[in-house]
Design a protein around this motif. Structure first.
Motif, short mmCIF file in Angstrom:
data_model
loop_
_atom_site.label_atom_id
_atom_site.label_comp_id
_atom_site.label_asym_id
_atom_site.label_seq_id
_atom_site.Cartn_x
_atom_site.Cartn_y
_atom_site.Cartn_z
N PHE A 157 0.85 -1.19 0.00
CA PHE A 157 0.00 0.00 0.00
C PHE A 157 0.89 1.25 0.00
CE2 PHE A 157 -1.89 3.45 2.50
CZ PHE A 157 -3.01 3.73 1.73
N SER A 184 -11.15 5.40 -2.63
CA SER A 184 -11.06 4.05 -3.18
C SER A 184 -9.91 3.91 -4.16
CB SER A 184 -12.37 3.66 -3.86
OG SER A 184 -12.55 4.44 -5.02
N LEU A 242 -6.70 2.37 -3.11
CA LEU A 242 -6.68 0.92 -2.90
C LEU A 242 -6.60 0.16 -4.21
CD1 LEU A 242 -9.46 0.62 -0.18
CD2 LEU A 242 -7.00 0.93 0.13
N GLU A 243 -6.62 0.90 -5.29
CA GLU A 243 -6.59 0.23 -6.59
C GLU A 243 -5.19 0.12 -7.16
OE1 GLU A 243 -9.53 2.59 -8.45
OE2 GLU A 243 -11.15 1.56 -7.36
N TYR A 244 -4.57 -0.97 -6.85
CA TYR A 244 -3.22 -1.24 -7.34
C TYR A 244 -3.04 -2.74 -7.35
CZ TYR A 244 -2.70 -1.61 -2.29
OH TYR A 244 -2.89 -1.94 -0.97
#
Lengths: 77, 77
Positions: free
Chosen positions: B13, B69, B72-74
């Motif tokens: 993260f 959001s 968190l998109e990876y």
DNA sequence: AGAATTGAGGTCTTATAAGGCCGCAATTTA
DNA sequence: TAAATTGCGGCCTTATAAGACCTCAATTCT
């Protein structure tokens, strides 16, 4: 310190979480079992009583079988 | 307690957060100013040293001018 | 070269999340 | 109606996030 604004944000998040759980037809105890988080804690999260950590968010996503980012996609209001 | 698995997740993260910050051309201090989080804390988050709370996640999103959001998109990897 | 900026780790205090258990009132089910 | 399920709040301990500040080495700028 947790501000009144934070309170509102957490409450909104909790409401959405509750909706997602209901939609999946899970009881607090079932969800608890599915993500290893005490059912009373989940209840508190849904009530906006606690400011969950990143890892807790991921655990909740596991129980809902959804991508973590999905738990953040709702109307802020 | 924070498990080794959690550690890895937080690290991933953090790496992504760092990328987002860089892409936006912000220094730690600039980002700190933009979201009221101490620059050393942001550095720790990027290094995966802390398990941030929900509200902190929202603050970071503010600085990056992105939807929470999105952070968190990876690729989990 | 000297000055400023930047990333990053350390430290201290305080607030609070986590984790786990108990019990109970209200539903729901049998 | 008796029995189970469910939501939920309280309580306790421990781990740790938050928040603030300091320092410093390595860059980067002048």
């Amino acid at each position: 310190m947790i501000t009144p604004t934070d309170k509102k944000v957490l409450k909104r998040f909790g409401e959405n979480l509750r909706k997602l759980r209901k939609d999946k037809g899970l009881s607090l105890r079932e969800m608890s079992y599915a993500c290893s988080i005490d059912n009373s804690k989940i209840a508190k999260i849904e009530k906006g009583m606690i400011n969950i950590t990143f890892t807790t968010l991921l655990q909740l996503a596991v129980a809902l079988e959804a991508h973590p980012s999905m738990l953040l996609e709702y109307e802020p209001e």
